[in-house]
Scaffold this motif. Sequence first.
Motif, short mmCIF file in Angstrom:
data_model
loop_
_atom_site.label_atom_id
_atom_site.label_comp_id
_atom_site.label_asym_id
_atom_site.label_seq_id
_atom_site.Cartn_x
_atom_site.Cartn_y
_atom_site.Cartn_z
N LEU A 192 4.41 15.73 -1.05
CA LEU A 192 4.52 15.40 -2.36
C LEU A 192 5.00 14.09 -2.41
O LEU A 192 4.45 13.40 -3.65
N VAL A 193 5.62 13.40 -1.69
CA VAL A 193 5.98 11.91 -1.71
C VAL A 193 4.84 11.27 -1.42
O VAL A 193 4.51 10.44 -2.27
N ARG A 194 3.84 11.59 -0.65
CA ARG A 194 2.73 10.81 -0.36
C ARG A 194 1.78 10.89 -1.45
O ARG A 194 1.21 9.72 -2.14
N ILE A 195 1.40 11.94 -2.18
CA ILE A 195 0.27 11.92 -3.29
C ILE A 195 0.89 11.46 -4.55
O ILE A 195 0.02 10.92 -5.26
N TYR A 196 2.24 11.60 -4.92
CA TYR A 196 2.78 11.08 -5.90
C TYR A 196 2.81 9.65 -5.87
O TYR A 196 2.63 8.79 -6.94
N THR A 197 3.07 8.82 -4.77
CA THR A 197 3.35 7.49 -4.64
C THR A 197 1.93 6.95 -4.84
O THR A 197 1.60 5.76 -5.61
N ARG A 198 0.84 7.54 -4.25
CA ARG A 198 -0.63 7.12 -4.27
C ARG A 198 -1.11 7.16 -5.78
O ARG A 198 -1.53 6.06 -6.27
N PHE A 199 -0.65 8.38 -6.39
CA PHE A 199 -1.03 8.18 -7.74
C PHE A 199 -0.48 7.00 -8.82
O PHE A 199 -1.12 6.43 -9.43
N ILE A 200 0.80 6.92 -8.38
CA ILE A 200 1.61 5.80 -9.30
C ILE A 200 1.18 4.14 -8.93
O ILE A 200 1.01 3.52 -9.54
N ASP A 201 0.67 4.23 -7.57
CA ASP A 201 0.28 2.78 -7.24
C ASP A 201 -1.14 2.60 -7.92
O ASP A 201 -1.22 1.35 -8.24
N SER A 202 -1.77 3.51 -8.56
CA SER A 202 -2.98 3.16 -9.24
C SER A 202 -2.75 3.42 -10.64
O SER A 202 -3.71 3.11 -11.40
#
Length: 403
Positions: A192-202
Amino acid sequence: MDDAIPSLPPPTLRSPLFSADTIVVMYPHLIDAIAGSLPSDAYEWNSQEIAPPVVSIKEKDSDAQSTMSKESKDDKESKHKDKKHKDEEKPKDTVQSVLQKDGRGHVVWNLIETERSYVSQLAVVQNYFRHKLLAEGILSETATNLIFAGIDELLVFHESFSAELETLVAPNSWNTSTTRIGALFIRHKDTLVRIYTRFIDSYAMSQKLMKREEKENPHYINFMKDALKHKETNRQQLKDFMILPVQRTARYHLLLKDLKNRTEESHPDFEDLHSAHEAMSALASAVNEKKRKEEEATGLFEAFEQTKNCPPTLIKHTRKLILNVDAVETLLNGKQKQIHLFLCSDLLMVTSVSGGRVLPFGRDKEQQRGFKFIRWLDLMEISVEYLGDTDKGEPAIWHQCLT
């Protein structure tokens, strides 16, 4: 006759007027008839065994009994069928009916319901917006990948996550005293932390590109206007869907907090719920903070692009855009001039309004204006004073340079 008929005593006649004794009146002919029909031993008072009467059952009675027996059997079968039919008509347990029997289950049902909706909305973003915009040639492959960055990964994960959640709360699996929801979040915390951090980065770049397409791409504008008419999109714009992942992390935080409050400390899920709540709280805070920073950085780029003759030095990684607002500047000669202010973390950029155009996009027409750079003021070099409200109820601010 061989059998002698016993003689009877003569009748006694008494007048009721002169005696209280019972009157016995005998009728000889009736008595003789009865006595003549009796056997000779009828007056012997010794007890004799009387044989039970023999009753013959006619065939008709047998048929009636058989019919009654058959009817009784049919009644039993009918009652059995009625009971079976009623059992079949009785509604089967559903996830909702099972969960809504107690407070803890109510929270879990809210989680289930919102998770189903979230997966469905991600599917709309991926299969309706992304697929059609690319297939119809409205967006290039590069622009599509940048705008929808991270959506495909979110959809794949949440389809699997939702399936696991549904298995936990199935009617034959759910037990409010033993089922562990927190453990599911703990197991997927890192993902959860990984995929949501990646989404917010973009996320900031995605928002910027969508705004550019809204300005410059008429096919994109028409597509979005048409999407508002479809039930599949629930008559919403793409940007309404793209904010959902940001909101979902905050929803997890609130739901887990509520579920923990309704769970006894002795419950086997309590410790996991506590850990899951802390993890989702931290994730929600991190997502919001990243989003804020990205928006601040994006705001500077937008201010630079909208402002003619804007110095490139406006863009600085330590600078944040805090606010931009329309204002009226009153000069020393009394003349007034409409201006637009960009308040940053370390300076105030003053611009004039150079006009613009209105884009007929979406439900709310969005004003796209242009500005022209006048000057900027270092916040450390100006003094600001509030002078009260104007006749129109707007705040009046006086400022002067200290240098």
